[in-house]
Design a protein around this motif. Structure first.
Motif, PDB file in Angstrom:
ATOM      1  N   ALA A  61       0.149   3.026  -2.357  1.00 36.63           N
ATOM      2  CA  ALA A  61       0.462   3.871  -3.519  1.00 36.63           C
ATOM      3  C   ALA A  61       0.108   3.077  -4.766  1.00 36.63           C
ATOM      4  CB  ALA A  61       1.952   4.195  -3.525  1.00 36.63           C
ATOM      5  N   GLY A  82      -1.135  -8.091  -0.884  1.00 38.13           N
ATOM      6  CA  GLY A  82      -1.090  -7.968   0.578  1.00 38.13           C
ATOM      7  C   GLY A  82      -2.427  -7.469   1.078  1.00 38.13           C
ATOM      8  N   ARG A  86      -5.307  -6.511  -1.533  1.00 33.23           N
ATOM      9  CA  ARG A  86      -6.333  -7.576  -1.607  1.00 33.23           C
ATOM     10  C   ARG A  86      -7.702  -7.004  -1.323  1.00 33.23           C
ATOM     11  NH1 ARG A  86      -2.712 -11.462   1.117  1.00 33.23           N
ATOM     12  NH2 ARG A  86      -1.666 -12.446  -0.622  1.00 33.23           N
TER      13      ARG A  86
ATOM     14  N   ASP B 155       4.922 -13.164  -3.330  1.00 30.67           N
ATOM     15  CA  ASP B 155       4.438 -12.274  -2.282  1.00 30.67           C
ATOM     16  C   ASP B 155       5.488 -12.007  -1.221  1.00 30.67           C
ATOM     17  OD1 ASP B 155       0.917 -13.113  -2.060  1.00 30.67           O
ATOM     18  OD2 ASP B 155       2.125 -12.109  -3.571  1.00 30.67           O
TER      19      ASP B 155
HETATM   20  C1  LIG Z   1       4.896   4.929  -6.658  1.00 35.83           C
HETATM   21  C2  LIG Z   1       4.275   3.556  -6.544  1.00 35.83           C
HETATM   22  C3  LIG Z   1       3.375   3.143  -7.507  1.00 35.83           C
HETATM   23  C4  LIG Z   1       2.783   1.887  -7.407  1.00 35.83           C
HETATM   24  N1  LIG Z   1       1.883   1.523  -8.361  1.00 35.83           N
HETATM   25  C5  LIG Z   1       1.237   0.347  -8.246  1.00 35.83           C
HETATM   26  C6  LIG Z   1       0.228  -0.023  -9.179  1.00 35.83           C
HETATM   27  O1  LIG Z   1      -0.100   0.710 -10.120  1.00 35.83           O
HETATM   28  N2  LIG Z   1      -0.393  -1.208  -8.999  1.00 35.83           N
HETATM   29  C7  LIG Z   1      -0.059  -2.045  -7.950  1.00 35.83           C
HETATM   30  O2  LIG Z   1      -0.671  -3.113  -7.835  1.00 35.83           O
HETATM   31  N3  LIG Z   1       0.901  -1.747  -7.078  1.00 35.83           N
HETATM   32  C8  LIG Z   1       1.561  -0.566  -7.186  1.00 35.83           C
HETATM   33  N4  LIG Z   1       2.499  -0.231  -6.260  1.00 35.83           N
HETATM   34  C9  LIG Z   1       2.837  -1.189  -5.209  1.00 35.83           C
HETATM   35  C10 LIG Z   1       1.800  -1.110  -4.096  1.00 35.83           C
HETATM   36  O3  LIG Z   1       1.854   0.164  -3.486  1.00 35.83           O
HETATM   37  C11 LIG Z   1       2.089  -2.181  -3.057  1.00 35.83           C
HETATM   38  O4  LIG Z   1       1.982  -3.443  -3.653  1.00 35.83           O
HETATM   39  C12 LIG Z   1       1.088  -2.114  -1.953  1.00 35.83           C
HETATM   40  O5  LIG Z   1       1.293  -0.938  -1.200  1.00 35.83           O
HETATM   41  C13 LIG Z   1       1.236  -3.284  -1.031  1.00 35.83           C
HETATM   42  O6  LIG Z   1       0.382  -3.088   0.065  1.00 35.83           O
HETATM   43  P1  LIG Z   1      -0.398  -4.294   0.750  1.00 35.83           P
HETATM   44  O7  LIG Z   1      -0.909  -3.859   2.080  1.00 35.83           O
HETATM   45  O8  LIG Z   1      -1.409  -4.850  -0.181  1.00 35.83           O
HETATM   46  O9  LIG Z   1       0.710  -5.363   0.906  1.00 35.83           O
HETATM   47  P2  LIG Z   1       1.654  -5.596   2.137  1.00 35.83           P
HETATM   48  O10 LIG Z   1       0.969  -6.594   3.029  1.00 35.83           O
HETATM   49  O11 LIG Z   1       2.094  -4.320   2.746  1.00 35.83           O
HETATM   50  O12 LIG Z   1       2.844  -6.226   1.359  1.00 35.83           O
HETATM   51  C14 LIG Z   1       2.671  -7.322   0.471  1.00 35.83           C
HETATM   52  C15 LIG Z   1       3.920  -7.454  -0.363  1.00 35.83           C
HETATM   53  O13 LIG Z   1       4.099  -6.286  -1.188  1.00 35.83           O
HETATM   54  C16 LIG Z   1       5.328  -5.648  -0.873  1.00 35.83           C
HETATM   55  N5  LIG Z   1       5.113  -4.189  -0.881  1.00 35.83           N
HETATM   56  C17 LIG Z   1       4.467  -3.447   0.009  1.00 35.83           C
HETATM   57  N6  LIG Z   1       4.476  -2.161  -0.332  1.00 35.83           N
HETATM   58  C18 LIG Z   1       5.164  -2.079  -1.477  1.00 35.83           C
HETATM   59  C19 LIG Z   1       5.538  -1.019  -2.329  1.00 35.83           C
HETATM   60  N7  LIG Z   1       5.230   0.235  -2.113  1.00 35.83           N
HETATM   61  N8  LIG Z   1       6.245  -1.325  -3.401  1.00 35.83           N
HETATM   62  C20 LIG Z   1       6.577  -2.556  -3.644  1.00 35.83           C
HETATM   63  N9  LIG Z   1       6.261  -3.594  -2.895  1.00 35.83           N
HETATM   64  C21 LIG Z   1       5.570  -3.373  -1.829  1.00 35.83           C
HETATM   65  C22 LIG Z   1       5.690  -6.139   0.506  1.00 35.83           C
HETATM   66  O14 LIG Z   1       7.087  -6.141   0.717  1.00 35.83           O
HETATM   67  C23 LIG Z   1       5.182  -7.552   0.462  1.00 35.83           C
HETATM   68  O15 LIG Z   1       6.051  -8.414  -0.206  1.00 35.83           O
HETATM   69  C24 LIG Z   1       3.126   1.017  -6.341  1.00 35.83           C
HETATM   70  C25 LIG Z   1       4.027   1.426  -5.386  1.00 35.83           C
HETATM   71  C26 LIG Z   1       4.601   2.674  -5.463  1.00 35.83           C
HETATM   72  C27 LIG Z   1       5.536   3.123  -4.407  1.00 35.83           C
END
Ligand SMILES: Cc1cc2nc3c(=O)[nH]c(=O)nc-3n(C[C@H](O)[C@H](O)[C@H](O)COP(=O)(O)OP(=O)(O)OC[C@H]3O[C@@H](n4cnc5c(N)ncnc54)[C@H](O)[C@@H]3O)c2cc1C
Ligand code: FES
Lengths: 281, 162
Positions: A61, A82, A86, B155
């Motif tokens: 998201a 993550g 990445r 992270d």
């Molecule tokens: C409504 C919404 C809007 C968002 N907007 C942005 C944005 O504009 N820019 C941006 O960079 N990120 C945003 N995020 C956060 C982003 O969705 C997560 O960082 C991302 O999904 C992580 O996925 P990953 O596979 O890279 O990391 P993962 O390997 O899944 O996780 C890496 C780290 O990020 C954390 N993480 C994973 N998913 C989320 C999440 N949904 N929210 C918070 N932490 C999370 C995990 O706990 C872990 O510490 C948003 C999240 C939501 C729900």
């Protein structure tokens, strides 16, 4: 045939990465356009998010961080933390991502016309609030005094730094920035974002606040605004919980009774004050 | 005459908000107007702490000197706030450097003079302690938030989000 991205189905639509630029050490912005001219992009509203798909890795998201009015590519700002983010940040111009959305409840800007606004952001929480600033600047006479209070870890972590100084220079909004720590080359504020509320006295009556950042930052910021005399129903926060479907089906984003993807991410504080900092179920 | 001016100045300063007029008059006797130029070192870590500042205009930084990295800015303090509480507690030594970042106007209070007045008048002393305790509590809370990184760069934090 016209295919929109606003599919209640879970099917992503192909978008081409037209341009990408680095904002900070771990954060990039990317401009996306539909891969085919006949695809209609729904630009969404400030505060809404899209699910961006890095093929072969997964979906995340990501909030809309560019203007929601006008034409031009859709802009998102992503912090690489993550696997998915990445991969998204490592993509090159011309590569294709999947996009579905926009989803979620936006910031209630239309209903805030005529009021003074405090926009309070921490870290990458400025990204979902930037479209609000664009909207205000495009409709400046619709709002009273507007203050943007922004906190980042260090000076080099400040998002949209050039734009922030441009906004400050335009004198149409008060822009106050603070960092947690800095060396002696930084002449700005040092301290938490909550302290900027004290530095920026405002008329509580009729003011509204929009707050976005990590939940701990929002908790303390909301408390500081309440301490300053604001009511819970004048403060909005954006809750960001782990999401999968984005459309209220999987329950992944559930916190208390709320499915954040559907009833949020933007909520009036009075509705979710007791849920802030509650872990996902 | 100068006391009158300082008394008036203190009357509009947040730190002294609500202080009884006679107490304001009393503490104003320990204050003097000061001006610091941008970059000027106001207090040095490890030296005797015999004053505090009620800032009226401008901004100062609380710094710590780290041999390998130079001066690190931990906090900035602006108008309507106070800086320095080492004058209240033994061994009355500055724990950090204080430096003016801008042209800064302040009321500088003599620590000996104030301690004496607080000792002589425990009601005033208690009032003063409460005011400084409130400032210290806010700064402590801020320092804790600064340490844990509320903007979520780590992270491995499960609630770490965008
Ligand atoms: C409504 C919404 C809007 C968002 N907007 C942005 C944005 O504009 N820019 C941006 O960079 N990120 C945003 N995020 C956060 C982003 O969705 C997560 O960082 C991302 O999904 C992580 O996925 P990953 O596979 O890279 O990391 P993962 O390997 O899944 O996780 C890496 C780290 O990020 C954390 N993480 C994973 N998913 C989320 C999440 N949904 N929210 C918070 N932490 C999370 C995990 O706990 C872990 O510490 C948003 C999240 C939501 C729900
Ligand atoms: S993400 Fe599936 S219900 Fe919200």
């Amino acid at each position: 045939m016209t295919l929109t991205t606003k599919a209640e189905t879970l099917r992503p639509v192909p978008y081409v990465l037209r341009d990408k630029w680095q904002e900070t050490a771990d954060t990039w912005s990317m401009a996306l356009e539909p891969a085919e001219a006949w695809l209609q992009a729904d630009r969404g509203e400030p505060g809404q998010f899209n699910m961006l798909w890095a093929f072969g890795v997964g979906e995340s998201a990501i909030s809309i961080s560019g203007p929601t009015h006008g034409t031009g590519p859709l802009v998102h700002t992503i912090r690489a933390c993550g696997n998915v983010t990445r991969k998204l940040c490592a993509m090159k111009a011309g590569e294709v991502v999947g996009l579905r959305g926009p989803y979620g409840k936006p910031w209630p800007i239309e209903s805030l016309k005529g009021r003074d606004l405090i926009i309070m952001a921490g870290g990458i929480g400025l990204a979902p609030l930037r479209p609000v600033v664009y909207h205000i600047l495009a409709n400046r006479e619709d709002f009273g005094r507007v203050s943007l209070l922004y906190g980042a870890r260090r000076p080099e972590d400040i998002l949209f730094a050039n734009e922030l100084s441009g906004w400050r220079g335009r004198m149409e909004l008060d822009v106050l920035i603070t960092v947690d720590a800095a060396d002696s080359s930084w002449f700005g504020n040092v301290g938490t974002v909550t302290r900027l509320v004290r530095r920026n006295p405002f008329e509580v009556d009729g003011a509204a606040a929009l707050v976005c950042g990590p939940e701990i930052m929002m908790q303390y910021s909301a408390q500081t605004l309440l301490d300053a005399g604001m009511n819970q129903d004048s403060i909005w926060v954006s809750m960001e919980r782990n999401m999968k479907c984005g459309v209220g089906l999987c329950g992944h984003c559930q916190v208390g009774p709320e499915f954040v993807c559907k009833t949020g991410p933007v909520y009036p504080l009075e509705r979710i004050a007791n849920l802030l900092a509650t872990r996902e179920m | 005459m100068e006391d009158m001016t300082i008394e008036k100045l203190l009357g509009s300063h947040d730190f002294f908000d609500g202080m009884k007029a006679e107490d304001l008059a009393l503490v104003a006797g320990c204050g003097s107007n000061v001006v610091y130029q941008p970059g000027e070192l106001i207090a040095r870590q490890g030296t005797a702490a015999d004053f505090f500042l009620a800032i009226r205009h401008g901004r100062v930084a609380v710094e710590i000197y780290v041999p390998s990295s130079g001066a690190l800015r931990l906090e900035t303090v602006s108008e309507n706030s106070v800086v320095g509480w080492s004058w209240l507690f033994e061994p009355y030594r500055w724990h950090f450097d204080i430096r003016a970042l801008e042209l800064t106007r302040a009321v500088r209070f003599d620590g000996h003079c104030l301690r004496k007045k607080c000792d002589d008048d425990p009601v005033l002393g208690y009032d003063f302690m409460k005011r400084f305790a409130a400032v210290a509590a806010r700064r402590l809370e801020a320092a804790r938030l600064q340490i844990i990184d509320i903007y979520g760069k780590k992270d491995d934090d499960p609630d770490n989000q965008g």
